[in-house]
Design a protein around this motif. Structure first.
Motif, PDB file in Angstrom:
ATOM      1  N   ASP A 207       6.175 -37.116   7.275  1.00  0.00           N
ATOM      2  CA  ASP A 207       7.481 -37.580   6.168  1.00  0.00           C
ATOM      3  C   ASP A 207       6.349 -37.850   4.972  1.00  0.00           C
ATOM      4  OD1 ASP A 207      10.271 -38.473   5.475  1.00  0.00           O
ATOM      5  OD2 ASP A 207       9.788 -39.615   7.251  1.00  0.00           O
ATOM      6  N   THR A 208       6.736 -37.329   3.435  1.00  0.00           N
ATOM      7  CA  THR A 208       5.551 -37.682   2.735  1.00  0.00           C
ATOM      8  C   THR A 208       6.157 -39.188   1.977  1.00  0.00           C
ATOM      9  OG1 THR A 208       7.490 -36.568   1.287  1.00  0.00           O
ATOM     10  CG2 THR A 208       5.350 -34.956   2.074  1.00  0.00           C
ATOM     11  N   GLN A 209       4.847 -39.610   2.113  1.00  0.00           N
ATOM     12  CA  GLN A 209       4.600 -40.699   0.698  1.00  0.00           C
ATOM     13  C   GLN A 209       3.516 -40.083  -0.302  1.00  0.00           C
ATOM     14  OE1 GLN A 209       3.419 -43.797   3.418  1.00  0.00           O
ATOM     15  NE2 GLN A 209       5.131 -44.244   4.825  1.00  0.00           N
ATOM     16  N   ASN A 210       4.339 -39.931  -1.356  1.00  0.00           N
ATOM     17  CA  ASN A 210       3.686 -39.777  -2.652  1.00  0.00           C
ATOM     18  C   ASN A 210       2.699 -38.203  -2.409  1.00  0.00           C
ATOM     19  OD1 ASN A 210       4.421 -41.762  -4.763  1.00  0.00           O
ATOM     20  ND2 ASN A 210       2.507 -43.171  -3.128  1.00  0.00           N
ATOM     21  N   LYS A 211       1.790 -38.301  -2.472  1.00  0.00           N
ATOM     22  CA  LYS A 211       1.194 -37.068  -1.639  1.00  0.00           C
ATOM     23  C   LYS A 211       0.869 -36.914  -0.419  1.00  0.00           C
ATOM     24  CE  LYS A 211      -0.142 -35.396  -6.007  1.00  0.00           C
ATOM     25  NZ  LYS A 211      -1.072 -34.897  -7.514  1.00  0.00           N
ATOM     26  N   ASN A 212       0.964 -38.145   0.306  1.00  0.00           N
ATOM     27  CA  ASN A 212       0.183 -38.377   1.480  1.00  0.00           C
ATOM     28  C   ASN A 212       1.201 -37.505   2.621  1.00  0.00           C
ATOM     29  OD1 ASN A 212      -1.257 -39.227   0.612  1.00  0.00           O
ATOM     30  ND2 ASN A 212      -1.231 -41.412   1.021  1.00  0.00           N
ATOM     31  N   LEU A 213       0.789 -36.880   3.905  1.00  0.00           N
ATOM     32  CA  LEU A 213       1.623 -36.896   4.523  1.00  0.00           C
ATOM     33  C   LEU A 213       1.415 -37.548   5.799  1.00  0.00           C
ATOM     34  CD1 LEU A 213       0.681 -32.712   4.491  1.00  0.00           C
ATOM     35  CD2 LEU A 213       2.619 -33.686   4.158  1.00  0.00           C
ATOM     36  N   ILE A 214       2.571 -38.339   6.868  1.00  0.00           N
ATOM     37  CA  ILE A 214       2.265 -39.039   7.279  1.00  0.00           C
ATOM     38  C   ILE A 214       3.110 -38.693   8.732  1.00  0.00           C
ATOM     39  CG2 ILE A 214       2.318 -41.622   7.629  1.00  0.00           C
ATOM     40  CD1 ILE A 214       0.612 -41.305   5.629  1.00  0.00           C
ATOM     41  N   CYS A 215       3.096 -39.013   9.923  1.00  0.00           N
ATOM     42  CA  CYS A 215       3.480 -38.973  11.230  1.00  0.00           C
ATOM     43  C   CYS A 215       4.443 -39.815  11.092  1.00  0.00           C
ATOM     44  CB  CYS A 215       3.088 -39.047  11.875  1.00  0.00           C
ATOM     45  SG  CYS A 215       2.375 -37.719  14.076  1.00  0.00           S
ATOM     46  N   THR A 216       5.777 -39.295  11.491  1.00  0.00           N
ATOM     47  CA  THR A 216       6.967 -40.304  11.769  1.00  0.00           C
ATOM     48  C   THR A 216       6.967 -40.578  13.424  1.00  0.00           C
ATOM     49  OG1 THR A 216       8.592 -38.363  12.788  1.00  0.00           O
ATOM     50  CG2 THR A 216       8.715 -38.760  10.300  1.00  0.00           C
ATOM     51  N   ASP A 217       7.889 -42.016  13.938  1.00  0.00           N
ATOM     52  CA  ASP A 217       7.665 -42.066  14.587  1.00  0.00           C
ATOM     53  C   ASP A 217       7.963 -41.213  15.954  1.00  0.00           C
ATOM     54  OD1 ASP A 217       7.283 -44.883  14.089  1.00  0.00           O
ATOM     55  OD2 ASP A 217       9.252 -45.740  13.873  1.00  0.00           O
ATOM     56  N   LEU A 218       8.791 -40.279  15.608  1.00  0.00           N
ATOM     57  CA  LEU A 218       9.272 -39.276  16.312  1.00  0.00           C
ATOM     58  C   LEU A 218       8.196 -38.358  16.518  1.00  0.00           C
ATOM     59  CD1 LEU A 218      11.427 -37.666  17.696  1.00  0.00           C
ATOM     60  CD2 LEU A 218      12.815 -36.254  16.335  1.00  0.00           C
ATOM     61  N   GLY A 219       7.865 -37.929  15.716  1.00  0.00           N
ATOM     62  CA  GLY A 219       6.767 -36.969  16.521  1.00  0.00           C
ATOM     63  C   GLY A 219       5.641 -37.752  16.406  1.00  0.00           C
ATOM     64  N   LYS A 220       5.085 -39.121  16.412  1.00  0.00           N
ATOM     65  CA  LYS A 220       4.513 -39.865  17.297  1.00  0.00           C
ATOM     66  C   LYS A 220       4.698 -39.684  18.963  1.00  0.00           C
ATOM     67  CE  LYS A 220       2.711 -42.811  13.381  1.00  0.00           C
ATOM     68  NZ  LYS A 220       3.032 -44.542  13.032  1.00  0.00           N
ATOM     69  N   ARG A 221       5.693 -40.112  18.975  1.00  0.00           N
ATOM     70  CA  ARG A 221       6.690 -39.688  20.347  1.00  0.00           C
ATOM     71  C   ARG A 221       6.198 -38.971  20.874  1.00  0.00           C
ATOM     72  NH1 ARG A 221      10.397 -42.948  18.465  1.00  0.00           N
ATOM     73  NH2 ARG A 221      11.936 -41.462  18.516  1.00  0.00           N
ATOM     74  N   LEU A 222       6.393 -37.532  19.899  1.00  0.00           N
ATOM     75  CA  LEU A 222       5.980 -36.209  20.606  1.00  0.00           C
ATOM     76  C   LEU A 222       4.687 -35.599  20.744  1.00  0.00           C
ATOM     77  CD1 LEU A 222       7.416 -32.853  20.886  1.00  0.00           C
ATOM     78  CD2 LEU A 222       6.866 -32.569  19.254  1.00  0.00           C
ATOM     79  N   VAL A 223       3.800 -36.385  20.146  1.00  0.00           N
ATOM     80  CA  VAL A 223       2.359 -35.823  20.647  1.00  0.00           C
ATOM     81  C   VAL A 223       1.768 -36.851  22.163  1.00  0.00           C
ATOM     82  CG1 VAL A 223       0.210 -35.895  19.623  1.00  0.00           C
ATOM     83  CG2 VAL A 223       1.939 -35.158  18.158  1.00  0.00           C
ATOM     84  N   GLU A 224       2.794 -37.589  21.812  1.00  0.00           N
ATOM     85  CA  GLU A 224       2.060 -39.070  22.919  1.00  0.00           C
ATOM     86  C   GLU A 224       2.859 -38.640  24.368  1.00  0.00           C
ATOM     87  OE1 GLU A 224       2.543 -42.260  21.327  1.00  0.00           O
ATOM     88  OE2 GLU A 224       1.241 -42.115  19.893  1.00  0.00           O
ATOM     89  N   THR A 225       3.769 -38.087  24.603  1.00  0.00           N
ATOM     90  CA  THR A 225       4.287 -37.485  25.418  1.00  0.00           C
ATOM     91  C   THR A 225       4.595 -36.267  26.323  1.00  0.00           C
ATOM     92  OG1 THR A 225       6.486 -39.189  25.088  1.00  0.00           O
ATOM     93  CG2 THR A 225       6.845 -37.954  26.711  1.00  0.00           C
ATOM     94  N   PHE A 226       4.442 -35.024  25.352  1.00  0.00           N
ATOM     95  CA  PHE A 226       4.651 -33.719  25.278  1.00  0.00           C
ATOM     96  C   PHE A 226       3.481 -32.857  26.051  1.00  0.00           C
ATOM     97  CE2 PHE A 226       4.296 -29.060  24.714  1.00  0.00           C
ATOM     98  CZ  PHE A 226       6.123 -28.211  25.159  1.00  0.00           C
ATOM     99  N   PRO A 227       4.156 -32.806  27.571  1.00  0.00           N
ATOM    100  CA  PRO A 227       2.292 -33.021  28.540  1.00  0.00           C
ATOM    101  C   PRO A 227       1.013 -31.297  27.992  1.00  0.00           C
ATOM    102  CG  PRO A 227       4.536 -32.204  28.851  1.00  0.00           C
ATOM    103  CD  PRO A 227       4.822 -32.838  28.213  1.00  0.00           C
ATOM    104  N   VAL A 228       2.326 -30.971  27.113  1.00  0.00           N
ATOM    105  CA  VAL A 228       1.314 -29.155  27.303  1.00  0.00           C
ATOM    106  C   VAL A 228       0.235 -29.564  26.139  1.00  0.00           C
ATOM    107  CG1 VAL A 228       1.404 -26.490  27.003  1.00  0.00           C
ATOM    108  CG2 VAL A 228       3.750 -27.704  27.741  1.00  0.00           C
ATOM    109  N   LYS A 229      -0.539 -30.144  26.374  1.00  0.00           N
ATOM    110  CA  LYS A 229      -1.551 -30.182  25.520  1.00  0.00           C
ATOM    111  C   LYS A 229      -2.328 -29.419  25.302  1.00  0.00           C
ATOM    112  CE  LYS A 229      -0.367 -34.964  26.584  1.00  0.00           C
ATOM    113  NZ  LYS A 229       0.771 -35.109  25.464  1.00  0.00           N
ATOM    114  N   ASP A 230      -2.521 -28.268  25.876  1.00  0.00           N
ATOM    115  CA  ASP A 230      -3.433 -26.822  24.622  1.00  0.00           C
ATOM    116  C   ASP A 230      -2.371 -26.625  23.354  1.00  0.00           C
ATOM    117  OD1 ASP A 230      -5.272 -26.502  26.492  1.00  0.00           O
ATOM    118  OD2 ASP A 230      -3.992 -24.687  27.660  1.00  0.00           O
TER     119      ASP A 230
END
Length: 718
Positions: free
Chosen positions: A538-561
């Motif tokens: 998501d964007t907040q002003n000019k900042n780019l922020i990870c959404t909850d879905l984005g965080k869950r994907l990074v933490e769950t998706f097993p293909v770390k490469d």
């Protein structure tokens, strides 16, 4: 006999026709003076969908993956507004191109698509899909000015010489198809509940998401630490005051407050003397010429509401209008062969500027250096001066023009003064340091009126006595890194995190030149846009922020490469090596196929976790007003605002991509349609004229007297 030229877009075909002074135009091509010039609309062909190879792939079933075709095939691209159907315009234009290629009076085909991987495969997929026996050549240009077009046509190359570029382009396209189709399907089946948008998995998408995730996590886990500083105000014998900061062993930040409190006490009733004074004259060179990432970073950080995707679109428009050179470049210097052309451009640009007499062309190694050019030179203006630009084009063009002029202005110079004041007390080990700065030569800073703040220190000599007027102990707190903006994210993507703090460092230059990056200049903006579109950031002003879905994907998706910058950087470098004939397309694809198969099996064997639940919402249909034709309700559809009585034959509709409104850069909105239906007229603000000026008008949508159709009428408020 005729030469057939295939351009990437209609606007480029027009530029070539203008250069060749061809006036004759038919449906889909220009003809005259021994040339036929036709065009694509970017990609006219796309890779087969999985279901085109095997009908069982029409439904996603876990057991059907991994799916890797034996050979890759192409079809007419799909209509973006009607999934599964061919794009009518693409089909029609392909027929025109193929009929021209088959003409008996055509003895040579010239691909004039953009000089990059994508441009190469846009032309090659169209040309070789027909299995032509005619000779194919390549027109390789960095700008579309008449002079360059005519020069380029004298230097066309056999397209066979472009095989490494074609291999890299197709290698990239096929690899991304295999990774995307397989891992998106399997991840969606595994981790998503309910039907909706798929969980997008991509070679460039995931490492970019991880960069934003890592920064967010670092900010979240940051523990602020308190530190202290001590400053003192000194007075010279002639009454001039200056301030200094206490340093001990080159450090001015102290974690222990008591240390500074003891020094503060020791300052009472003390005098001091000038221990040392250093005066240094320093030269400041202008920032390097723009490559695409630096241009995007500069504009998005300076102007509100701009995204890197928008910067690329505007730059592309300026390129197609012949005002700037090729924008999708990674280089910040020019090829040495461009010296003559660059001098001509500078002569045109400097006329009438208030500092014209300070602009002097020079063949500097900082501007012209073959060893630091990767495929394309930096972005500069062409010799054509724009007569009228839109406001957005003006912003981007001015930035490029100013950056170019700066290179040939005097180097800016300033004087830095450092005064070291020592307290006449042996218990105080450190010294107080004061820094001053005075701009001596404005130089290139005049171009963008860059203000330099002077800090003037009094004139003192070593051993001069000074008195202590005041002192102050202040408390501070360490701050976390800032969230990524498009500017900082592009920098990390460009170099895989190597040397991204200083955009002019040698380390960064080498990283860019090696091709070791995430994505290419052409695709990075698209990646950031896609991360927003699929809901990972998501964007907040000019900042780019990870959404909850984005965080869950990074933490769950097993293909770390796929999250690993090193892994992605190596893949991008391999594509760059294919272009340089240091690696083969076949070996690269085998690596990708093997990686994809292993990744699919890894996901299948993981625990079942739901990271995204899609709930279907029933939309209530809103009646916007009465149909002026039959009286039934007008409702919003996918493509327009139309009559709910359409099944019985009422054809009243206001299309969302209405061509009349599009000429003024407007689309009909729900509010506008409601007002129009209620009052017969709608006031519309912010319409754009052909010259790019904004204006307001009242619009009516009235039935034509001679037929059943409706047309817009414009009135101006008094």
């Amino acid at each position: 006999m005729n030469r057939l030229i295939i351009a990437e877009k209609p606007s480029v075909a027009k530029n070539i026709a203008d250069a060749l002074k061809i006036k004759g135009r038919s449906d889909g091509y220009f003809e005259g003076n021994g040339y036929i010039i036709t065009w694509a609309f970017g990609h006219l062909l796309q890779l087969f969908d999985a279901k085109d190879y095997d009908e069982k792939m029409a439904k996603w079933n876990m057991e059907n993956f991994p799916f890797i075709p034996g050979d890759f095939r192409y079809k007419v691209k799909s209509d973006p507004r009607s999934k599964g159907k061919e794009d009518f315009g693409a089909r029609k234009q392909l027929k025109i191109i193929y009929s021209l290629m088959k003409r008996n009076d055509v003895n040579m085909i010239i691909s004039a698509c953009d000089f990059d991987r994508e441009g190469q495969i846009i032309g090659d997929t169209i040309i070789y899909n027909l299995n032509t026996q005619k000779q194919v050549y390549r027109l390789l240009l960095n700008e579309w000015t008449p002079d360059e077009v005519l020069r380029g046509l004298q230097q066309i190359k056999p397209n066979t010489e472009m095989k490494p570029l074609q291999d890299a382009g197709m290698g990239r396209q096929w690899a991304d198809w295999v990774i995307g189709i397989n891992l998106t399907s399997v991840a969606t089946l595994k981790y998503q509940k309910g039907k909706g948008k798929a969980l997008n998995i991509g070679r460039v998408l995931l490492p970019t998401l991880k960069i934003i995730y890592d920064r967010d996590k670092a900010i979240e886990n940051f523990k602020p630490e308190e530190y202290f500083k001590l400053s003192a105000t000194f007075k010279t014998e002639d009454g001039k005051e200056y301030e200094g900061t206490y340093f001990e062993k080159e450090e001015d930040k102290f974690k222990n407050k008591e240390t500074l409190e003891a020094i503060e006490k020791a300052l009472l009733n003390q005098t001091a003397a000038i221990k040392d004074k250093q005066v240094e004259r320093k030269r400041e060179f202008p920032p390097y010429l723009f490559n695409l990432s630096n241009l995007q970073g500069f504009i998005t950080s300076k102007y509100k509401g701009w995204t890197s995707d928008k910067v690329l679109k505007v730059a592309q428009s300026l390129y197609e209008k012949k005002y700037i050179t090729y924008p999708r470049t990674a280089s910040v210097v020019l090829e040495e062969s461009l010296v003559g052309k660059a001098a001509k451009v500078l002569d045109n640009l400097k006329k009438g500027l208030p500092y014209e007499n300070e602009i002097n062309f020079s063949k500097s190694k900082r501007i012209f250096d073959n060893s630091k050019v990767e495929s394309h030179s930096a972005i500069i203006p062409t010799y054509l001066i724009p007569k009228s630009l839109t406001k957005d084009e003006e912003i981007v063009y001015t930035a490029i023009k100013n950056r170019y002029i700066m290179q040939f202005m005097p180097v800016a110079e300033h004087e830095e003064t450092k005064i070291m004041s020592q307290i006449n007390n042996s218990d105080i080990k450190g010294i107080f340091i004061s820094k001053g700065r005075v701009q001596l030569v404005e130089g290139w800073k005049k171009v963008e009126k860059i203000e330099s703040k002077d800090t003037i220190l009094p004139l003192v000599s070593v051993n001069d006595a000074v008195s202590i007027v005041d002192h102050k102990l202040t408390s501070h707190v360490t701050k976390p890194q800032k969230h990524h903006t498009e500017k900082t994210l592009l920098r990390v993507m460009e170099t895989c995190g190597k040397g991204h703090e200083d955009e002019e460092s040698e380390e960064m230059m080498e990283a860019i030149l090696s091709g070791y990056s995430i994505g290419t200049p052409a695709t990075r903006a698209e990646t950031i846009k896609k991360l927003k579109d699929v809901g990972y950031i998501d964007t907040q002003n000019k900042n780019l922020i990870c959404t909850d879905l984005g965080k869950r994907l990074v933490e769950t998706f097993p293909v770390k490469d796929l999250f690993d910058l090193e892994f992605t950087g190596r893949l991008e470098k391999t594509l760059s090596d294919i272009e340089k004939q240091k690696f083969t397309k076949e070996n690269f694809l085998n690596l990708i196929f093997d990686f994809t198969a292993k990744s699919v099996n890894k996901i299948k064997n993981e625990k079942d976790i739901i990271i995204n639940e899609v709930t279907a919402e029933k939309k209530s249909i809103e009646i916007l007003g009465k149909c002026p034709k039959c009286g039934h309700g007008i409702i919003e559809g996918q493509k327009g605002f139309g009559c709910s009585n359409w099944k019985s034959g009422c054809k009243f509709v206001i299309w969302k991509n209405d061509k009349f409104l599009a000429t003024m850069k407007k689309k009909p909105t729900k509010t506008m349609v409601k007002t129009l239906l209620k009052n017969g007229v709608a006031p519309v603000k912010g319409l754009t004229s052909k010259k790019g000026n904004k204006f307001d008008a009242n619009l009516r949508y009235e039935k034509n007297l001679e037929n059943e159709y409706y047309s817009w009428k414009m009135e101006f408020p008094k």
